[in-house]
Design an enzyme around this catalytic site. Structure first.
Site, PDB file in Angstrom:
ATOM      1  N   SER A   1       0.847  -1.201   0.000  1.00 43.16           N
ATOM      2  CA  SER A   1       0.000   0.000   0.000  1.00 43.16           C
ATOM      3  C   SER A   1       0.880   1.248   0.000  1.00 43.16           C
ATOM      4  CB  SER A   1      -0.930   0.001   1.218  1.00 43.16           C
ATOM      5  OG  SER A   1      -0.212  -0.257   2.401  1.00 43.16           O
TER       6      SER A   1
ATOM      7  N   ASP B   1       5.550  -6.969   2.401  1.00 46.23           N
ATOM      8  CA  ASP B   1       4.831  -7.498   1.233  1.00 46.23           C
ATOM      9  C   ASP B   1       5.782  -7.790   0.090  1.00 46.23           C
ATOM     10  OD1 ASP B   1       2.128  -7.736   1.823  1.00 46.23           O
ATOM     11  OD2 ASP B   1       1.696  -5.636   1.370  1.00 46.23           O
TER      12      ASP B   1
ATOM     13  N   GLU C   1       0.068 -12.466  -1.525  1.00 44.27           N
ATOM     14  CA  GLU C   1      -1.377 -12.521  -1.765  1.00 44.27           C
ATOM     15  C   GLU C   1      -1.729 -13.762  -2.586  1.00 44.27           C
ATOM     16  OE1 GLU C   1      -2.815  -8.901  -3.564  1.00 44.27           O
ATOM     17  OE2 GLU C   1      -2.015  -7.650  -1.953  1.00 44.27           O
TER      18      GLU C   1
ATOM     19  N   GLU D   1      -8.866  -9.806   4.031  1.00 44.31           N
ATOM     20  CA  GLU D   1      -9.264  -8.429   3.722  1.00 44.31           C
ATOM     21  C   GLU D   1     -10.668  -8.375   3.132  1.00 44.31           C
ATOM     22  OE1 GLU D   1      -6.279  -6.180   1.634  1.00 44.31           O
ATOM     23  OE2 GLU D   1      -7.651  -4.506   1.253  1.00 44.31           O
TER      24      GLU D   1
HETATM   25  O1  KIV Z   1      -0.393  -3.407   1.705  1.00 43.54           O
HETATM   26  C1  KIV Z   1      -1.111  -3.352   2.717  1.00 43.54           C
HETATM   27  O2  KIV Z   1      -1.198  -2.323   3.397  1.00 43.54           O
HETATM   28  C2  KIV Z   1      -1.866  -4.531   3.090  1.00 43.54           C
HETATM   29  C3  KIV Z   1      -2.904  -4.368   4.154  1.00 43.54           C
HETATM   30  C4  KIV Z   1      -4.091  -3.711   3.601  1.00 43.54           C
HETATM   31  C5  KIV Z   1      -3.220  -5.646   4.815  1.00 43.54           C
HETATM   32  O3  KIV Z   1      -1.682  -5.574   2.533  1.00 43.54           O
END
Ligand code: KIV
Length: 271
Positions: free
Chosen positions: A52, A90, A122, A189
């Site tokens: 994000s 991530d 994911e 989510e």
């Molecule tokens: O990238 C992010 O902030 C996320 C959250 C929304 C869980 O994956």
């Protein structure tokens, strides 16, 4: 920083203990040193260096453009700030979906170059080979199901996911596959609260929700959203704990006015 030298460091093992004793897990995103330092000192359990960052730090519309180098830059900044929280990073779009060898080398780059604690991917069955390969190297993996923003072009909407039985069944199956593979936790989510509670009940690993109701084992929010820095984004699941947009706007406007009026600096603010 070694695990021993961290003050009561949160580990994946401690998260599983928290689930066992029914203690809820708190998780927030951070992408830079200054914010991560505040978030860690305030007592958060898990910091997610989320992709994000593509939206809130870089201003992209989706999370797809952010690169592995960008994520490593953010993760290193967060690492330097954090003493207690577990740091999850991530894997960005395009660095793990097609090829499990590439997935492993992406995860290794993050762990080596940013010295963080775990990675998040994911997807379910489709990325299981990548999850297996990363786990075999000893890197802890967190899953992410439900609304998966990296697949936005496939679904075409950020609406609530898994309302229909078929999609809910697949989500439950994927969650179990990720647990069996050895993931230490799972993010769910934007799914119905009832489904979130069911997955948390059926899994032994901690399930952290964002728009997945109160029946899961913990909650995660994007820090800019909950602090009210990013006010354009206001989904139902978001609770705002501050209005930093207004606070920062007022502060900057006051500064501009003081500079223009030659009120700043005053006598005591100069040498
Ligand atoms: O990238 C992010 O902030 C996320 C959250 C929304 C869980 O994956």
């Amino acid at each position: 920083m070694s695990i021993e030298s961290k003050v009561k460091a949160v580990t994946t093992y401690r998260l599983s203990e928290m689930k066992q004793r029914g203690e809820k897990i708190s998780m927030l995103t951070s992408y830079d040193y200054s914010m991560a330092r505040i978030v860690d000192r305030a007592g958060i359990d898990v910091i997610l260096v989320g992709d994000s960052a593509a939206n809130v730090m870089a201003g992209y519309e989706t999370t797809l453009p952010i690169t592995l180098d960008d994520m490593i830059y953010h993760a290193r900044s967060v690492r330097r700030a954090v003493k207690r929280a577990l740091i999850v990073v991530d894997l960005p779009f395009g660095t793990y979906q097609g090829n499990s060898k590439e997935a492993l080398s992406s995860a290794i780059r993050i762990m080596k170059e940013a010295e963080t604690d775990a990675v998040k991917l994911e997807g379910g069955e489709e990325i299981l080979e990548s999850v297996h390969r990363i786990l075999c190297s000893g890197i802890p993996v967190m899953g992410h199901l439900g609304l998966t923003p990296q697949s936005i072009h496939k679904y075409g909407t950020y609406n609530v996911r898994a309302r229909e039985e078929e999609e809910a069944d697949k989500l439950i199956k994927d969650a179990k596959l990720l647990e069996e593979a050895g993931c230490f936790g799972l993010v769910l989510e934007k799914i119905p609260a009832e489904l979130g509670a069911r997955v948390a009940k059926e899994l032994k690993i901690p399930v952290i929700g964002i728009g997945a109701g109160g029946g899961v084992d913990g909650q995660v929010l994007v820090v800019h959203d909950m602090l009210g820095i990013n006010k354009e984004f206001s989904p139902r699941f978001l609770r705002r704990y501050a209005d930093l947009d207004t606070i920062i706007t007022d502060a900057v406007a006051n500064y501009v006015s003081d500079v223009k009026g030659a009120i700043f600096p005053n006598e005591s603010e100069q040498y």
